[in-house]
Design an enzyme around this catalytic site. Structure first.
Site, PDB file in Angstrom:
ATOM      1  N   SER A  73       0.826  -1.211   0.000  1.00  0.00           N
ATOM      2  CA  SER A  73       0.000   0.000   0.000  1.00  0.00           C
ATOM      3  C   SER A  73       0.860   1.261   0.000  1.00  0.00           C
ATOM      4  O   SER A  73       0.502   2.266  -0.630  1.00  0.00           O
ATOM      5  CB  SER A  73      -0.967   0.002   1.187  1.00  0.00           C
ATOM      6  OG  SER A  73      -0.261  -0.009   2.418  1.00  0.00           O
ATOM      7  N   ASN A  74       1.999   1.221   0.673  1.00  0.00           N
ATOM      8  CA  ASN A  74       2.895   2.375   0.634  1.00  0.00           C
ATOM      9  C   ASN A  74       3.597   2.472  -0.717  1.00  0.00           C
ATOM     10  O   ASN A  74       3.863   3.573  -1.211  1.00  0.00           O
ATOM     11  CB  ASN A  74       3.915   2.287   1.765  1.00  0.00           C
ATOM     12  CG  ASN A  74       3.298   2.624   3.109  1.00  0.00           C
ATOM     13  OD1 ASN A  74       2.741   3.690   3.300  1.00  0.00           O
ATOM     14  ND2 ASN A  74       3.381   1.690   4.047  1.00  0.00           N
ATOM     15  N   ILE A 122      15.662  -7.634   8.542  1.00  0.00           N
ATOM     16  CA  ILE A 122      16.776  -6.802   8.964  1.00  0.00           C
ATOM     17  C   ILE A 122      17.922  -6.982   7.974  1.00  0.00           C
ATOM     18  O   ILE A 122      18.244  -8.101   7.560  1.00  0.00           O
ATOM     19  CB  ILE A 122      17.229  -7.185  10.386  1.00  0.00           C
ATOM     20  CG1 ILE A 122      16.103  -6.901  11.388  1.00  0.00           C
ATOM     21  CG2 ILE A 122      18.492  -6.424  10.772  1.00  0.00           C
ATOM     22  CD1 ILE A 122      16.394  -7.392  12.788  1.00  0.00           C
ATOM     23  N   HIS A 174       9.168   3.252   9.563  1.00  0.00           N
ATOM     24  CA  HIS A 174       8.981   2.504  10.810  1.00  0.00           C
ATOM     25  C   HIS A 174       7.805   3.093  11.581  1.00  0.00           C
ATOM     26  O   HIS A 174       7.784   4.304  11.848  1.00  0.00           O
ATOM     27  CB  HIS A 174      10.237   2.552  11.671  1.00  0.00           C
ATOM     28  CG  HIS A 174      10.105   1.768  12.942  1.00  0.00           C
ATOM     29  ND1 HIS A 174       9.879   0.403  12.956  1.00  0.00           N
ATOM     30  CD2 HIS A 174      10.147   2.154  14.249  1.00  0.00           C
ATOM     31  CE1 HIS A 174       9.789  -0.012  14.202  1.00  0.00           C
ATOM     32  NE2 HIS A 174       9.935   1.024  15.009  1.00  0.00           N
ATOM     33  N   ASP A 178      16.200   0.469  13.299  1.00  0.00           N
ATOM     34  CA  ASP A 178      15.217   1.548  13.450  1.00  0.00           C
ATOM     35  C   ASP A 178      15.769   2.717  14.263  1.00  0.00           C
ATOM     36  O   ASP A 178      15.049   3.337  15.046  1.00  0.00           O
ATOM     37  CB  ASP A 178      13.935   1.011  14.105  1.00  0.00           C
ATOM     38  CG  ASP A 178      13.272  -0.083  13.284  1.00  0.00           C
ATOM     39  OD1 ASP A 178      13.350  -0.015  12.043  1.00  0.00           O
ATOM     40  OD2 ASP A 178      12.695  -1.011  13.884  1.00  0.00           O
ATOM     41  N   GLU A 201       0.920   6.844   7.005  1.00  0.00           N
ATOM     42  CA  GLU A 201       2.109   6.367   6.301  1.00  0.00           C
ATOM     43  C   GLU A 201       2.080   6.756   4.833  1.00  0.00           C
ATOM     44  O   GLU A 201       3.109   7.142   4.260  1.00  0.00           O
ATOM     45  CB  GLU A 201       2.213   4.845   6.420  1.00  0.00           C
ATOM     46  CG  GLU A 201       2.601   4.333   7.787  1.00  0.00           C
ATOM     47  CD  GLU A 201       2.570   2.821   7.854  1.00  0.00           C
ATOM     48  OE1 GLU A 201       2.985   2.280   8.896  1.00  0.00           O
ATOM     49  OE2 GLU A 201       2.131   2.169   6.882  1.00  0.00           O
TER      50      GLU A 201
END
Length: 298
Positions: A20-21, A113, A184, A224, A253
């Protein structure tokens, strides 16, 4: 809007889920009146083969955005890879990204990560003036393909044209780290890791916080913890369920990630991105310096 003869800024997006982002970025680059009209999402890489974001990218009109799944577990099953390490996979992932020649890399819901060796490999190893002659994508890629569809991102979408950078910035580009940012869903210094929204909600229920938020930050080896580029505070309302809070954060976001890319490319255009002072944080997790950061309460 991109000036005549000037290529758009190239954006490579890494995803793990619905995208979606990613869609927000595709929309923001889709027309001359959009905030990222001078940018183009030129490649999408997913850590999952079933991520719907791959479909979003491949369905882009009028030209599909090259998209490739490169999941770690499928890669481990390739003949000869059984004894290879995750670091080996990260090395090949980094090579795929560098091959797309991005001006900025965006982790938009990427759930794995990435280690310091990966970040060290993300370096501009090409001359900016070469972009003016780049008119086609390439299939000549030495990294393996594990996407079930057989699709590769290769060099990504072609973006012929002259450099969008100032002369001063161009002198800094070759050998410089490729800008990489991550979204984040927590405020700086709060709730690192994959369960940030849930952790914030539980802290709210325990009476420890009254609001949460999100940030888009520089990616550094520490999880983060990079310097924020954009920060958005999101209130937690009385009676909120976890699902309601998640939905409200996700809506924010979509706006924030577009503004973050806008800020990054503006800083890159003049070379300021590489000169900017990095944020240091206190042990309490509060910013001591917010160079180049935009913060807003919603």
């Amino acid at each position: 809007m991109t000036q005549a003869g000037v290529r758009p800024y190239r954006v490579t997006v890494l995803i793990s889920g619905s995208g979606s982002n990613l869609q927000a970025l595709l929309d923001a680059t889709s027309a001359a009146d959009r905030l990222l009209a001078d940018c183009k999402v030129t490649a999408v890489i997913s850590s999952r083969s079933d991520a719907y974001g791959l479909t979003r990218a491949r369905s882009t009109k009028p030209t599909p955005t090259p998209a490739e799944a490169f999941p770690l577990l499928r890669w481990k099953k390739l003949p000869g890879n059984e004894q290879k390490s995750r670091q080996d996979w990260e090395h090949q992932l980094a090579q795929k990204i560098v091959d797309t020649r991005p001006d900025v890399v965006v982790l938009a819901g990427w759930m794995l990560i990435l280690g310091p060796d990966f970040l060290r490999q993300l370096v501009r190893n090409w001359d900016e003036r070469d972009e003016a002659t780049t008119t086609t994508t390439t299939d000549d890629n030495e990294t393996p393909c594990v996407d079930p569809t057989g699709e590769r991102v290769g060099a990504g979408l072609a973006t012929p044209g002259h450099s969008p950078y100032t002369t001063t910035a161009e002198s800094l580009l070759r050998g410089s780290p490729i800008p990489i940012i991550n979204l984040h869903p927590a405020l700086p210094g709060q709730f690192p890791g994959a369960h940030a929204i849930k952790d914030a909600y539980e802290s709210y229920l325990a009476g420890k916080i009254t609001s949460t938020g999100l940030m888009i930050h520089r990616v550094i080896p520490e999880l983060d913890a990079g310097e924020p580029v954009i920060v958005r505070e999101v209130p937690i309302r009385e009676g909120d369920s976890l699902e309601q809070l998640e939905q409200r954060i996700h809506e924010v976001e979509h706006e924030a990630i577009v503004h973050a890319v806008r800020k990054v490319v503006d800083l890159c255009r003049t070379g300021e991105w590489w000169r900017a002072t990095k944020t240091t944080t206190t042990t309490a997790g509060k910013e001591e310096e917010l160079t180049g950061q935009e913060r807003r309460t919603l």
